[in-house]
Design an enzyme around this catalytic site. Structure first.
Site, PDB file in Angstrom:
ATOM      1  CB  THR A  15     -67.814  72.585 -46.992  1.00 15.51           C
ATOM      2  OG1 THR A  15     -66.829  72.898 -48.213  1.00 15.51           O
ATOM      3  CG2 THR A  15     -67.238  71.936 -45.972  1.00 15.51           C
ATOM      4  CG  ASP A  16     -72.706  74.926 -49.026  1.00 13.40           C
ATOM      5  OD1 ASP A  16     -73.244  73.706 -48.983  1.00 13.40           O
ATOM      6  OD2 ASP A  16     -73.207  75.782 -48.370  1.00 13.40           O
ATOM      7  CB  CYS A  17     -66.716  76.228 -51.287  1.00  8.55           C
ATOM      8  SG  CYS A  17     -65.821  76.023 -49.580  1.00  8.55           S
ATOM      9  CE1 TYR A  18     -61.497  73.221 -51.274  1.00  7.68           C
ATOM     10  CE2 TYR A  18     -62.425  74.425 -49.462  1.00  7.68           C
ATOM     11  CZ  TYR A  18     -61.629  74.480 -50.664  1.00  7.68           C
ATOM     12  OH  TYR A  18     -60.488  75.323 -50.723  1.00  7.68           O
ATOM     13  N   PRO A  19     -67.496  70.029 -51.851  1.00  6.71           N
ATOM     14  CG  PRO A  19     -68.442  69.871 -53.758  1.00  6.71           C
ATOM     15  CD  PRO A  19     -67.565  70.545 -53.277  1.00  6.71           C
TER      16      PRO A  19
END
Length: 504
Positions: free
Chosen positions: A136-140
């Site tokens: 994800t954007d915060c967990y790339p």
């Protein structure tokens, strides 16, 4: 206090007992020692002399596991799936939290599981961690592989949903084949009996109505301070089968009180040492902590019957069970424990030492454990088909004195590959296959007795099909006779019939 020349005992309080712990004057006994004291002096005098009774149990507690926090990687990852030494943990909690169940199996080794990972962590060994994610954007980050030790984890909190059964049914096996169960290996024809629990040392046997134990009671879990956090799952107080849900800090636990184990052909489990203090506040509590193995009774059930409400063969006391012998239907049967009495005593003595040294104070529960309630079976909206629903009633049997020529004709004419063999009373005594006839030709055998199989795996008409599938896999066979309770052949069930059922 004297009243009309009679001694009336004033109830103690937990705080008064804690003051004695602090000043070193506390009197502590393990539960088995208390049993002897109550027998010798009576409950009233024992209550005056003893402040705390320590209990202990050390047995297979499958319903165990740990919450782990790994800390954030750089770049961060939100773990969708995570494996520790190829044992998968549950990750549906938060980005880098997981719950590792003790009985979860390795994806490569069926004799290694979560319990072994837990034991290796408290032994200081490194554990391989592998995780994947969708990103994800915060967990790339999408994957990570690393090695951790217990010291590397932010938290490792053991939370066990169901431990320390108040009373557990003993197990035996009426069938003619060996069973491999969570109660250990059960030999055929009542060849043995197994049982769990420490009897008079067990925590809930010493507080059977949950009067002093409850939510918030401080205990030892794996040798470290922990707490009762509620009733355990499958808590069944009306049947005296209460359970505890417990919590403890894995980082403080000791390997001797937390050991992985494998039950042969069943699976992995975790042996957990749990010790619970019983404050002796009055005579009634003293009386209950004086319980003996001769007063604790449990059922001996037949695990040969594959259903939830297995039949009770007899009742037995823990005194009988611990003697190593049990009579079942006129036969003397060896009885063996799955729990360790030595380790149960050891963990009770460990708590006793900590209390006597002033290292362990008692806590009062903030809520009682439930004293009512029952365990309901799973709701099933789709019933499993039974053997009688799929078995073939078109079959052929031969007598045990039949010639090989007669057997061959039966196979050819009926297009059968398996023929049950019966005696003069039409009861099953064996089975012969087309392959057996090939052996007879190859090796020039002349009688049916030389080629038929006498130890026949059978099915009952009311057995679920799933049970039959398990037998096919376990014994590597493709057909079996369906028999009634007297051994008369009612039909045949084959792996082909099961496959067609699954296909439909």
């Amino acid at each position: 206090m004297l009243y009309n020349n009679c001694y009336i005992m004033r109830e103690k309080t937990v705080e008064e007992i804690n003051e004695r712990i602090r000043d070193g004057s506390v009197s502590v006994m393990t539960a088995d020692e208390m049993t002897e004291l109550v027998r010798e002096l009576g409950a009233e005098r024992a209550a005056r002399e003893v402040d705390v009774v320590t209990t202990g149990t050390f047995g297979a507690m499958c319903s165990s596991g740990v919450f782990l926090n790994f800390g954030h990687a750089d770049p961060p990852i939100k773990m969708q799936r995570v494996w520790l030494n190829d044992v998968e943990a549950y990750t549906g909690i938060a980005a880098v939290d997981a719950y590792l169940g003790a009985t979860q199996l390795s994806e490569r080794n069926p004799e290694y599981g979560g319990a072994h990972v837990i034991e290796e962590l408290i032994s200081g060994k490194g554990v391989e961690v592998r995780a994947i994610a969708h990103g994800t954007d915060c967990y790339p980050r999408r994957s990570i592989e690393t090695e951790i030790t217990l010291a590397d984890l932010n938290q490792a909190v053991m939370v066990n949903p169901r431990n320390a059964y108040q009373r557990y049914s003993a197990a035996t096996n009426s069938t003619d084949r060996t069973l491999y169960t969570y109660m250990g290996t059960l030999l055929p024809n009542y060849g043995n009996a197994t049982f769990c629990g420490a009897g008079e040392l067990s925590p809930l046997c010493n507080d059977p109505d949950y009067e002093v134990l409850g939510v918030g009671t401080r205990i030892l879990v794996g040798g470290a301070k922990g707490y009762i956090i509620g009733e355990g799952t499958q808590h069944e107080p009306l049947k005296k089968k209460g359970t505890l849900m417990v919590l403890g800090n894995l980082k403080k636990m000791r390997k001797e009180f937390l050991r992985a184990a494998v039950f042969y052909k069943y699976g992995v489990t975790l042996y957990v040492g749990i010790s619970v203090p019983i404050p002796v506040l009055n005579e009634e509590i003293a009386k209950r902590t004086g319980v003996s193995d001769a007063e604790i009774v449990t059922e001996v059930v037949d695990y040969g019957v594959p259903r939830r409400d297995r039949p009770v063969v007899r009742m037995a006391t823990y005194e009988e069970l611990k003697s190593g012998k049990l009579e079942i239907e006129g036969k003397e049967v060896p009885a063996s424990p799955l729990s360790s009495f030595h380790m149960a005593k050891k963990v009770a003595e460990e708590l006793k030492r900590q209390i006597e040294r002033g290292e362990f104070l008692l806590t009062e529960p903030v809520a009682r454990l439930p004293t009512v309630g029952e365990v309901k079976p799973m709701k099933q909206t789709r019933e499993l088909p039974l053997v009688k629903d799929v078995m073939s009633r078109m079959f052929k049997v031969v007598r045990e004195d039949a010639s090989l020529e007669d057997v061959a004709k039966a196979i050819v004419r009926g297009k059968f590959t398996h023929i049950p063999v019966v005696d003069v009373e039409s009861k099953l005594v064996g089975i012969v296959t087309a392959w057996d006839l090939s052996l007879a030709v190859a090796f020039k055998y002349e009688s049916l007795d030389k080629i038929m199989t006498r130890r026949v795996v059978t099915a009952k008409p009311d057995e679920p099909v799933d049970v039959v599938v398990r037998k096919f896999e376990q014994f590597d066979i493709s057909a079996m006779p369906v028999v009634d309770d007297e051994g008369h052949v009612l039909g045949m069930v084959t792996s082909d019939q099961i496959s067609k059922l699954v296909g439909r």
